[in-house]
Design an enzyme around this catalytic site. Structure first.
Site, PDB file in Angstrom:
ATOM      1  N   ASP A 138      32.498  -2.623  35.015  1.00 53.58           N
ATOM      2  CA  ASP A 138      31.271  -2.138  34.253  1.00 53.58           C
ATOM      3  C   ASP A 138      31.922  -0.780  33.380  1.00 53.58           C
ATOM      4  OD1 ASP A 138      28.729  -2.302  32.890  1.00 53.58           O
ATOM      5  OD2 ASP A 138      28.173  -0.947  34.419  1.00 53.58           O
ATOM      6  N   GLU A 165      38.794  -4.952  34.602  1.00 55.57           N
ATOM      7  CA  GLU A 165      37.745  -5.774  35.780  1.00 55.57           C
ATOM      8  C   GLU A 165      36.632  -6.411  35.129  1.00 55.57           C
ATOM      9  OE1 GLU A 165      37.862  -7.016  38.546  1.00 55.57           O
ATOM     10  OE2 GLU A 165      39.672  -6.470  39.245  1.00 55.57           O
ATOM     11  N   HIS A 166      35.641  -6.839  36.004  1.00 59.08           N
ATOM     12  CA  HIS A 166      34.547  -7.516  35.670  1.00 59.08           C
ATOM     13  C   HIS A 166      33.433  -6.769  34.753  1.00 59.08           C
ATOM     14  CE1 HIS A 166      31.701  -5.568  38.257  1.00 59.08           C
ATOM     15  NE2 HIS A 166      32.694  -5.425  39.174  1.00 59.08           N
ATOM     16  N   ASP A 167      32.863  -7.513  33.667  1.00 63.60           N
ATOM     17  CA  ASP A 167      31.722  -6.830  32.819  1.00 63.60           C
ATOM     18  C   ASP A 167      32.269  -5.592  32.119  1.00 63.60           C
ATOM     19  OD1 ASP A 167      29.845  -8.621  33.681  1.00 63.60           O
ATOM     20  OD2 ASP A 167      30.111  -7.882  35.846  1.00 63.60           O
TER      21      ASP A 167
END
Length: 229
Positions: free
Chosen positions: A170, A150-152
């Site tokens: 994250d 997932e993102h970041d």
């Protein structure tokens, strides 16, 4: 005419050597063949009787042949080595890099990767993996079949993510860390350097460097498996 066109296309492919010839190497070989940018000229391994023989890949010898092959103008390689021992995999990658070989990023055509994702050389992204915006992947990282990043998220040098694992937003994965098949790591978690997350584990707390966690919720386990994949 078709045969002539195929011959010309094959001649335009970049020659590449597969390092290691186990089951994982067979998956890497399939990605290379589907990309149609490189031609595997052979493999190196401890033994001639290896997994890639069934695919007709030429056995070139042990890794000590690489220096001569590089002098002959073959300067691209891919690592076909997996398993828990990411320290061994990282050292092998660094050694062959030092000989002057280049390791391309190998991304399966059926993976989904956001446009701004950064991917370091030598990393392999397998079929049906999904990597969302803001992700950074360092060198020599394995992202296995059906993984969701997932993102970041940040994946450090020589980390390995098992099939079907999910990294929520994250998440930070340390150098040489191993995340087992089907594991789920919730958002914001840090997995330490050389840590192991067992298959199917649900990680809701940070994992210290060099430790192993298993279960749901994941807890520390002092016994590490020695089995390789």
């Amino acid at each position: 005419m078709q045969g002539t066109a195929e011959k010309v296309n094959n001649m335009s492919l970049i020659p590449l050597i597969l390092i290691g010839a186990g089951g994982h190497a067979g998956v890497v070989l399939d990605i290379i063949n589907q990309l149609r940018q490189y031609k595997v000229v052979g493999c190196t391994d401890f033994t001639k009787n290896n997994h890639l023989g069934r695919y007709g890949v030429t056995y070139l010898g042990k890794d000590d042949v690489l220096f001569d092959l590089q002098k002959k103008g073959i300067n691209h390689a891919a690592l076909g080595v997996a398993g828990f021992n990411n320290e061994f995999r990282k050292n092998l990658y660094t050694k062959i890099l030092g000989l002057g070989f280049q390791f391309p990023v190998l991304q399966h055509p059926n993976s989904t990767v956001a446009k701004n994702v950064e991917i370091g050389q030598g990393s392999v992204i397998m079929a049906n993996a999904v990597i969302n915006p803001g992700v950074k992947i360092e060198e020599n990282v394995i992202i296995n079949t059906g993984t969701v990043i997932e993102h970041d998220c940040y994946l450090s040098h020589s980390a390995q993510i098992g099939p079907g694992a999910i990294l929520c937003g994250d998440v930070k994965i340390g150098k040489r860390a191993f995340v087992g098949a089907g594991a789920c790591i919730i958002q914001g978690i840090r997995i330490g350097e050389a840590a192991i997350v067992g298959a199917g584990s649900v990680v809701i707390n940070d994992v210290l460097p060099g430790t192993t966690v298993v279960g749901n919720p994941a807890h520390h386990n002092n016994t590490r498996s020695k089995r390789n994949a």
